[in-house]
Design a protein around this motif. Structure first.
Motif, PDB file in Angstrom:
ATOM      1  N   GLY A   2       0.722  -1.313  -0.051  1.00 17.61           N
ATOM      2  CA  GLY A   2       0.170  -0.054  -0.113  1.00 17.61           C
ATOM      3  C   GLY A   2       0.791   1.248  -0.233  1.00 17.61           C
ATOM      4  N   GLU A   3       1.945   1.208   0.659  1.00 21.41           N
ATOM      5  CA  GLU A   3       2.733   2.458   0.790  1.00 21.41           C
ATOM      6  C   GLU A   3       3.178   2.865  -0.613  1.00 21.41           C
ATOM      7  N   LEU A   4       3.744   1.788  -0.999  1.00 23.95           N
ATOM      8  CA  LEU A   4       4.452   2.052  -2.556  1.00 23.95           C
ATOM      9  C   LEU A   4       3.324   2.476  -3.484  1.00 23.95           C
ATOM     10  N   ALA A   5       2.209   1.757  -3.561  1.00 22.97           N
ATOM     11  CA  ALA A   5       1.290   2.094  -4.305  1.00 22.97           C
ATOM     12  C   ALA A   5       0.809   3.654  -4.252  1.00 22.97           C
ATOM     13  N   GLU A   6       0.548   3.971  -2.997  1.00 23.31           N
ATOM     14  CA  GLU A   6       0.042   5.421  -2.640  1.00 23.31           C
ATOM     15  C   GLU A   6       1.199   6.217  -3.270  1.00 23.31           C
ATOM     16  N   MET A   7       2.268   5.865  -3.149  1.00 22.31           N
ATOM     17  CA  MET A   7       3.405   7.143  -3.499  1.00 22.31           C
ATOM     18  C   MET A   7       3.474   6.947  -5.096  1.00 22.31           C
ATOM     19  N   LEU A   8       3.410   5.970  -5.748  1.00 19.39           N
ATOM     20  CA  LEU A   8       3.233   5.760  -7.214  1.00 19.39           C
ATOM     21  C   LEU A   8       2.165   6.561  -7.726  1.00 19.39           C
ATOM     22  N   MET A   9       0.996   6.361  -7.161  1.00 16.55           N
ATOM     23  CA  MET A   9      -0.137   7.116  -7.573  1.00 16.55           C
ATOM     24  C   MET A   9      -0.149   8.732  -7.438  1.00 16.55           C
ATOM     25  N   LYS A  10       0.293   9.051  -6.309  1.00 15.12           N
ATOM     26  CA  LYS A  10       0.496  10.373  -6.162  1.00 15.12           C
ATOM     27  C   LYS A  10       1.591  11.000  -7.159  1.00 15.12           C
ATOM     28  N   ARG A  11       2.757  10.274  -7.371  1.00 14.53           N
ATOM     29  CA  ARG A  11       3.584  10.773  -8.555  1.00 14.53           C
ATOM     30  C   ARG A  11       2.991  10.877  -9.755  1.00 14.53           C
ATOM     31  N   HIS A  12       2.086   9.768 -10.238  1.00 12.75           N
ATOM     32  CA  HIS A  12       1.603   9.870 -11.413  1.00 12.75           C
ATOM     33  C   HIS A  12       0.666  10.776 -11.693  1.00 12.75           C
ATOM     34  N   ILE A  13       0.071  11.281 -10.628  1.00  9.65           N
ATOM     35  CA  ILE A  13      -1.091  12.455 -10.685  1.00  9.65           C
ATOM     36  C   ILE A  13      -0.481  13.689 -10.737  1.00  9.65           C
ATOM     37  N   SER A  14       0.939  13.785 -10.060  1.00  8.35           N
ATOM     38  CA  SER A  14       1.630  15.158 -10.140  1.00  8.35           C
ATOM     39  C   SER A  14       2.016  15.134 -11.485  1.00  8.35           C
ATOM     40  N   ALA A  15       2.578  13.909 -12.148  1.00  5.90           N
ATOM     41  CA  ALA A  15       2.730  14.347 -13.609  1.00  5.90           C
ATOM     42  C   ALA A  15       1.829  14.717 -14.605  1.00  5.90           C
ATOM     43  N   SER A  16       0.544  14.148 -14.371  1.00  6.01           N
ATOM     44  CA  SER A  16      -0.516  14.657 -14.884  1.00  6.01           C
ATOM     45  C   SER A  16      -0.864  16.076 -14.893  1.00  6.01           C
ATOM     46  N   GLN A  17      -0.706  16.460 -13.612  1.00  4.29           N
ATOM     47  CA  GLN A  17      -1.010  17.803 -13.340  1.00  4.29           C
ATOM     48  C   GLN A  17       0.135  18.722 -14.023  1.00  4.29           C
ATOM     49  N   ALA A  18       1.380  18.390 -14.034  1.00  6.88           N
ATOM     50  CA  ALA A  18       2.509  19.242 -14.687  1.00  6.88           C
ATOM     51  C   ALA A  18       2.201  19.288 -16.062  1.00  6.88           C
ATOM     52  N   ASN A  19       1.562  18.008 -16.756  1.00  6.76           N
ATOM     53  CA  ASN A  19       1.145  18.083 -18.140  1.00  6.76           C
ATOM     54  C   ASN A  19       0.247  19.087 -18.485  1.00  6.76           C
ATOM     55  N   ILE A  20      -0.695  19.353 -17.907  1.00  8.02           N
ATOM     56  CA  ILE A  20      -1.799  20.229 -18.119  1.00  8.02           C
ATOM     57  C   ILE A  20      -1.369  21.627 -17.703  1.00  8.02           C
ATOM     58  N   GLN A  21      -0.592  21.612 -16.785  1.00  4.99           N
ATOM     59  CA  GLN A  21       0.171  22.926 -16.268  1.00  4.99           C
ATOM     60  C   GLN A  21       0.475  23.636 -17.712  1.00  4.99           C
ATOM     61  N   THR A  22       1.297  22.980 -18.402  1.00  2.00           N
ATOM     62  CA  THR A  22       2.168  23.341 -19.365  1.00  2.00           C
ATOM     63  C   THR A  22       1.190  24.280 -20.501  1.00  2.00           C
ATOM     64  N   LYS A  23      -0.054  23.805 -20.474  1.00  2.03           N
ATOM     65  CA  LYS A  23      -1.102  24.511 -21.352  1.00  2.03           C
ATOM     66  C   LYS A  23      -1.215  25.841 -20.916  1.00  2.03           C
ATOM     67  N   PHE A  24      -1.342  26.126 -19.500  1.00  4.43           N
ATOM     68  CA  PHE A  24      -1.436  27.325 -18.901  1.00  4.43           C
ATOM     69  C   PHE A  24      -0.093  28.119 -19.082  1.00  4.43           C
ATOM     70  N   ASP A  25       0.866  27.652 -19.060  1.00  4.18           N
ATOM     71  CA  ASP A  25       2.156  28.244 -19.129  1.00  4.18           C
ATOM     72  C   ASP A  25       2.322  28.878 -20.704  1.00  4.18           C
ATOM     73  N   VAL A  26       1.912  28.126 -21.728  1.00  2.74           N
ATOM     74  CA  VAL A  26       1.875  28.371 -23.023  1.00  2.74           C
ATOM     75  C   VAL A  26       1.011  29.659 -23.296  1.00  2.74           C
ATOM     76  N   TYR A  27      -0.218  29.693 -22.583  1.00 10.21           N
ATOM     77  CA  TYR A  27      -0.928  31.059 -23.047  1.00 10.21           C
ATOM     78  C   TYR A  27      -0.341  32.085 -22.349  1.00 10.21           C
ATOM     79  N   GLN A  28       0.162  31.861 -21.013  1.00  6.28           N
ATOM     80  CA  GLN A  28       1.094  32.864 -20.155  1.00  6.28           C
ATOM     81  C   GLN A  28       2.115  33.611 -21.096  1.00  6.28           C
ATOM     82  N   SER A  29       2.849  32.740 -21.971  1.00  8.58           N
ATOM     83  CA  SER A  29       4.106  33.214 -22.586  1.00  8.58           C
ATOM     84  C   SER A  29       3.695  33.971 -24.034  1.00  8.58           C
ATOM     85  N   ILE A  30       2.458  33.801 -24.319  1.00  4.33           N
ATOM     86  CA  ILE A  30       2.102  34.457 -25.454  1.00  4.33           C
ATOM     87  C   ILE A  30       1.577  36.125 -25.264  1.00  4.33           C
TER      88      ILE A  30
END
Lengths: 228, 228
Positions: A200-228
């Motif tokens: 469970g401990e590892l599963a939790e950590m991996l899931m958190k990391r997986h979701i953080s990566a997903s967030q960072a991925n969406i975040q780039t879309k905002f940064d693109v708009y920001q830089s225009i």
DNA sequence: ATTTTTTAGATTGTCGACAATTAATGTCGT
DNA sequence: ACGACATTAATTGTCGACAATCTAAAAAAT
């Protein structure tokens, strides 16, 4: 066919129908984010009275898709970068919990089903290579099953009924359909292994990391708009 | 004076008033857990129409105090041991997150205020020694401030507006007013220190542990009933 | 011209009545 | 006496209209 979570109460009443319809339109952007909602106008458009429309609005507010102020009215939620961070911090924490619980509580056949689902996605991915239409429904289904595997009804409700439509709204309107497929695949595989090993401990950590990566991925879309 | 969270929208409309009143009655048990709610009856009792009462019921549902089924009606939530576990698993995870964020985001003067609050409680505790009426309001205020310190609006809403009334309901109706005072005091102190040192990881862990201890404490009440 | 006040319009909150659905009562058949 | 069915009563869902509140445009004052 748009994927909508399954464990919802069946649509019996008129306000149920309006709720589901409006939810789809908001998530997909037909009703644009940040816009004001006119009760009389929408009531007429959906062919119902204001009372039933307000009932639907209340439920949309419960899943964070509209915001309401007394004597002022209702607005569709605005998709800001700040809110994305806030929501994903919460999501990461809660899905991490779900994943940890799932490692303890998932039945063997449920784990088996998860693995089959992943294999299935691997094949469709090979076929559609690059275009990867699979992402939305597939990723959603993966997360959905793990959440269910937690066997925590309150947690399930929080994630599947309250939070996930807002998350979908970000992904759909930010155009998250393409990349990160193969990476996500590997991450999903690692998570399943951890669950299967009841780690469970590892599963939790991996899931958190997986979701953080997903967030960072969406975040780039905002940064693109920001830089225009 | 019963302590009710402060950052709520002011009570302007009639349904606001009914919502707040019913919420108090449910939390305190005047409207008993698990009982069915008759819309016509309660509407008459509060002197409002069914429409405004239903508005209040919707909001009570949003904070998990009543459950609703289409064409059947509304019931006050039932306080089961299973639900307690589920809710506290979620609470632990979310307040752990809040505490970690607070370690990064709280202003120095906010931390100072927290320490003053704790000293204040220490004194009143000495005075009231044993009877420790302080628990409810004091503990609540402590948690409240840390949650605010996270600066995450979504998380704040989730905990303060949605979840906390249900938690209070358990504590009040299970008769959690007495013990665990001095222990809780030490735990609070350790948490503040971690926050002051900007040690988010430790702060999160301590808060999770603190909440687990609180859960175990309530749990014993159920076990008592079980063994009779 | 700018600010304040007034007034008109529109929007939301609330109400009482009607329609649809569910739960309870009573009836019939075996 | 027991269970299946029909009927009745009560409850919830929905509607249209009215009252209270807010927003914005027009008028008045400085």
């Amino acid at each position: 066919m748009t994927h909508t979570f399954l464990n919802e109460a069946p649509i019996t009443t008129a306000s149920d129908q309006v709720f589901v319809d409006m939810r789809r339109e908001i998530v997909e952007g037909s009703i644009v984010q940040g816009s004001k909602i006119s009760e009389p106008e929408l009531a007429k458009r959906y062919g119902v009275s204001r009372a039933t429309l307000r009932e639907a609005l209340n439920r949309l507010e419960s899943c964070y898709l509209v915001e309401r102020k007394a004597n002022v009215g209702c607005r569709v939620v605005a998709l800001t970068a700040e809110r994305l961070i806030e929501v994903y911090q919460v999501r990461s924490s809660l899905e991490g919990l779900a994943c940890r619980l799932a490692a303890d509580n998932m039945e063997p056949e449920e784990v088996k089903g998860l693995k089959q689902l992943l294999n299935q996605h691997l094949q469709t991915q090979r076929v559609k290579e690059g275009e990867s239409y699979y992402q939305e429904a597939g990723d959603l289904d993966f997360h959905y099953r793990i959440i269910q595997g937690s066997k925590n009804a309150h947690l399930i409700h929080l994630l599947c009924n309250e939070l996930y439509q807002l998350i979908r709204m970000y992904r759909v309107q930010m155009g998250m359909v393409g990349p990160r497929v193969s990476k996500a695949f590997d991450e999903h595989l690692a998570i399943i292994n951890a669950i299967e090993n009841h780690d469970g401990e590892l599963a939790e950590m991996l899931m958190k990391r997986h979701i953080s990566a997903s967030q960072a991925n969406i975040q780039t879309k905002f940064d693109v708009y920001q830089s225009i």
